[in-house]
Motif scaffolding. Sequence first.
Motif, PDB file in Angstrom:
ATOM      1  N   GLY A   1       0.788  -1.221   0.000  1.00 50.33           N
ATOM      2  CA  GLY A   1       0.000   0.000   0.000  1.00 50.33           C
ATOM      3  C   GLY A   1       0.824   1.276   0.000  1.00 50.33           C
ATOM      4  N   ARG A   2       2.134   1.139   0.119  1.00 50.47           N
ATOM      5  CA  ARG A   2       3.011   2.322   0.116  1.00 50.47           C
ATOM      6  C   ARG A   2       3.239   2.795  -1.315  1.00 50.47           C
ATOM      7  NH1 ARG A   2       4.571  -1.183   4.047  1.00 50.47           N
ATOM      8  NH2 ARG A   2       4.980  -0.307   6.131  1.00 50.47           N
ATOM      9  N   LEU A   3       3.164   4.091  -1.507  1.00 49.39           N
ATOM     10  CA  LEU A   3       3.321   4.635  -2.854  1.00 49.39           C
ATOM     11  C   LEU A   3       4.786   4.615  -3.266  1.00 49.39           C
ATOM     12  CD1 LEU A   3       0.896   7.664  -2.525  1.00 49.39           C
ATOM     13  CD2 LEU A   3       0.538   5.604  -3.927  1.00 49.39           C
ATOM     14  N   PRO A   4       5.118   3.937  -4.369  1.00 48.52           N
ATOM     15  CA  PRO A   4       6.516   3.849  -4.811  1.00 48.52           C
ATOM     16  C   PRO A   4       6.951   5.110  -5.560  1.00 48.52           C
ATOM     17  CG  PRO A   4       5.125   2.570  -6.284  1.00 48.52           C
ATOM     18  CD  PRO A   4       4.224   3.105  -5.208  1.00 48.52           C
ATOM     19  N   LEU A   5       7.092   6.167  -4.795  1.00 40.96           N
ATOM     20  CA  LEU A   5       7.512   7.455  -5.330  1.00 40.96           C
ATOM     21  C   LEU A   5       8.645   8.013  -4.486  1.00 40.96           C
ATOM     22  CD1 LEU A   5       4.023   9.156  -5.884  1.00 40.96           C
ATOM     23  CD2 LEU A   5       5.546   8.275  -7.682  1.00 40.96           C
ATOM     24  N   GLU A   6       9.466   8.860  -5.116  1.00 38.05           N
ATOM     25  CA  GLU A   6      10.495   9.598  -4.394  1.00 38.05           C
ATOM     26  C   GLU A   6      10.303  11.081  -4.669  1.00 38.05           C
ATOM     27  OE1 GLU A   6      14.887   8.475  -4.080  1.00 38.05           O
ATOM     28  OE2 GLU A   6      14.935  10.154  -5.523  1.00 38.05           O
ATOM     29  N   VAL A   7      10.308  11.871  -3.603  1.00 34.49           N
ATOM     30  CA  VAL A   7      10.127  13.312  -3.722  1.00 34.49           C
ATOM     31  C   VAL A   7      11.351  14.006  -3.130  1.00 34.49           C
ATOM     32  CG1 VAL A   7       8.704  15.310  -3.128  1.00 34.49           C
ATOM     33  CG2 VAL A   7       7.621  13.067  -3.502  1.00 34.49           C
ATOM     34  N   ARG A   8      11.938  14.889  -3.920  1.00 35.25           N
ATOM     35  CA  ARG A   8      13.032  15.748  -3.451  1.00 35.25           C
ATOM     36  C   ARG A   8      12.535  17.184  -3.470  1.00 35.25           C
ATOM     37  NH1 ARG A   8      17.574  16.405  -6.008  1.00 35.25           N
ATOM     38  NH2 ARG A   8      18.967  16.171  -4.204  1.00 35.25           N
ATOM     39  N   ALA A   9      13.032  18.000  -2.551  1.00 35.66           N
ATOM     40  CA  ALA A   9      12.558  19.388  -2.489  1.00 35.66           C
ATOM     41  C   ALA A   9      13.578  20.258  -1.780  1.00 35.66           C
ATOM     42  CB  ALA A   9      11.217  19.463  -1.752  1.00 35.66           C
ATOM     43  N   VAL A  10      13.495  21.550  -2.039  1.00 34.00           N
ATOM     44  CA  VAL A  10      14.305  22.498  -1.281  1.00 34.00           C
ATOM     45  C   VAL A  10      13.764  22.529   0.149  1.00 34.00           C
ATOM     46  CG1 VAL A  10      14.822  23.889  -3.311  1.00 34.00           C
ATOM     47  CG2 VAL A  10      12.862  24.481  -1.891  1.00 34.00           C
ATOM     48  N   PRO A  11      14.587  22.816   1.131  1.00 40.44           N
ATOM     49  CA  PRO A  11      14.096  22.915   2.508  1.00 40.44           C
ATOM     50  C   PRO A  11      13.010  23.991   2.620  1.00 40.44           C
ATOM     51  CG  PRO A  11      16.486  22.783   2.486  1.00 40.44           C
ATOM     52  CD  PRO A  11      16.061  22.973   1.061  1.00 40.44           C
ATOM     53  N   GLU A  12      11.951  23.679   3.325  1.00 38.48           N
ATOM     54  CA  GLU A  12      10.855  24.643   3.451  1.00 38.48           C
ATOM     55  C   GLU A  12      11.318  25.890   4.194  1.00 38.48           C
ATOM     56  OE1 GLU A  12       7.010  23.208   4.391  1.00 38.48           O
ATOM     57  OE2 GLU A  12       7.351  21.276   3.417  1.00 38.48           O
ATOM     58  N   GLY A  13      10.821  27.028   3.717  1.00 40.18           N
ATOM     59  CA  GLY A  13      11.260  28.306   4.226  1.00 40.18           C
ATOM     60  C   GLY A  13      12.366  28.931   3.406  1.00 40.18           C
TER      61      GLY A  13
ATOM     62  N   ARG B   1      16.692  18.091  -0.869  1.00 41.19           N
ATOM     63  CA  ARG B   1      16.790  16.907  -0.022  1.00 41.19           C
ATOM     64  C   ARG B   1      15.728  15.889  -0.446  1.00 41.19           C
ATOM     65  NH1 ARG B   1      15.760  19.523   5.787  1.00 41.19           N
ATOM     66  NH2 ARG B   1      13.844  20.024   4.678  1.00 41.19           N
ATOM     67  N   THR B   2      16.019  14.634  -0.255  1.00 49.08           N
ATOM     68  CA  THR B   2      14.983  13.614  -0.438  1.00 49.08           C
ATOM     69  C   THR B   2      14.119  13.622   0.814  1.00 49.08           C
ATOM     70  OG1 THR B   2      16.457  12.265  -1.789  1.00 49.08           O
ATOM     71  CG2 THR B   2      14.506  11.182  -0.880  1.00 49.08           C
ATOM     72  N   VAL B   3      12.866  14.031   0.652  1.00 53.28           N
ATOM     73  CA  VAL B   3      11.982  14.210   1.808  1.00 53.28           C
ATOM     74  C   VAL B   3      10.951  13.093   1.940  1.00 53.28           C
ATOM     75  CG1 VAL B   3      12.297  16.711   1.876  1.00 53.28           C
ATOM     76  CG2 VAL B   3      10.459  15.734   0.463  1.00 53.28           C
ATOM     77  N   TYR B   4      10.794  12.296   0.872  1.00 52.11           N
ATOM     78  CA  TYR B   4       9.768  11.244   0.885  1.00 52.11           C
ATOM     79  C   TYR B   4      10.219  10.130  -0.039  1.00 52.11           C
ATOM     80  CZ  TYR B   4       5.227   9.017  -0.170  1.00 52.11           C
ATOM     81  OH  TYR B   4       4.191   8.127  -0.362  1.00 52.11           O
ATOM     82  N   ARG B   5      10.038   8.896   0.420  1.00 54.64           N
ATOM     83  CA  ARG B   5      10.315   7.759  -0.453  1.00 54.64           C
ATOM     84  C   ARG B   5       9.476   6.567  -0.006  1.00 54.64           C
ATOM     85  NH1 ARG B   5      15.407   6.848   0.478  1.00 54.64           N
ATOM     86  NH2 ARG B   5      16.300   8.152  -1.189  1.00 54.64           N
TER      87      ARG B   5
END
Length: 470
Positions: free
Chosen positions: A104-116, A449-453
């Motif tokens: 049930g886990r979504l096989p995605l990777e999300v990278r993003a700049v640090p919030e703020g 940063r990789t924030v979700y995987r």
Amino acid sequence: MTPTARTAPLPHLSDENLILDTDSYKSSHFLQYPPGTTRLFSYLESRGGRYPVTRFFGLQYLLDRYLTRRITAEMVEEARSLIERHGEPFPYDGWMRVVNVHGGRLPLEVRAVPEGTLVPIHNVLMSVTNTDPELPWLVGWFETMLMRVWYPTTVCTQSWHIRQIIGKALEETCDDPAAELPFKLHDFGSRGVSSRESAGLGALAHLVNFQGSDTLEALRVARNHYDADIAGFSIPAAEHSTITSWGKEHEVDAYRNLVAQFGKPGGLYSVVSDSYDLKYAINTHWGETLRQMVIDSGGTLVVRPDSGEPPAMVRLAVRALAAKFGTTVNGKGYQVLSHVRVIQGDGIDEQTITQILQNLLIDGFSAENVTFGMGGALLQKVDRDTQRFAYKASAGVIDGAYRGIYKDPVTDPGKRSKDGVLDLVMENGRMTTRAYYTFDTDFPGSLMRTVYRDGELLVRDSLEDVRGRG
């Protein structure tokens, strides 16, 4: 006519079903990518707009609130039934693979700049790619949800830019601008937005830059998703009903009651004073009848005009209060009201704030005399095109080979999208987007940063972390 009776109520559709949180046409895209597609990479950027710099915020909420949920077989069956009857094909086998292979886990990777982080426009802010080669279309499926980060980012961006305007005026006219600035723009916007979620997320985006808010929902969102104890603060304040319910002939008694209730040493309280005649209320009720009571209370009365042209009304109120309560002159040579202040919450936006501050400067008053309350213009009068946000595919793997993906419409060159596996780096002292033409990179020198995987939130910032990056 007798209404047709239903034999049984229709089953409710789940509010928790993530599969349904997309645009309808996304359900047909699994059939549209080239055969042999195993990887897709999409990115988010601000392509321009009102401000030259964006302050990124809100992705952690979306990931924590939604994408950490587990997809279940029941969700898949519910989505299949609805979407196929809606007129679209449905990738049933793919969604069941999420359930059976990935738990049930979504096989995605999300990278993003640090919030703020403050990022110049035309740069990558977030990227998304799939971690299961059988499910590249998931990258596009969640565009709808992830694109909504435009809203808190735009609110946060506008609030930050207004902070610069107010901050500049305070630096010029105030002895302690750092102490004054956090409470100079107060959020009045909760009732003017489209939903409770918009109120909470938008108001919290504002609280990245300031600490004053009347939107309680922001405190809940901040506590649950950004580990903040009390994200913002308010003070006792009157509304028209608490004044007019006393009757016009007893307006002064309504004011007297507020001083008695809230006029405590060191305290602040706000009183809307234009229910009948603002000028009379200031000059007579506040400036004569209750003047000594206000002074003796040890608290600070904040008078709130709520009608008329905002720059003119603030100018009237400040001058009248100065005449009645007096002023001192601060170290920078500007007048500071004694015992009283003004808050303007009607008709406030970036333009009226700028005009009011200019008037204060011209009249020789410090900017610390006035606080601004901003409602619809803060939380509602923004849209995705305020900063021209876009989420676009920029790279893929097809038949085992890398392929750059981009659009370049001749009718609007401003909508040309980037291609490549994108990253944000610092080059020669400025942020810039770097493109790799391979997925085989560890992103050296990355500001992202990789924030979700694979269904898990990997980075959890506190609100204080986010605030510290501005």
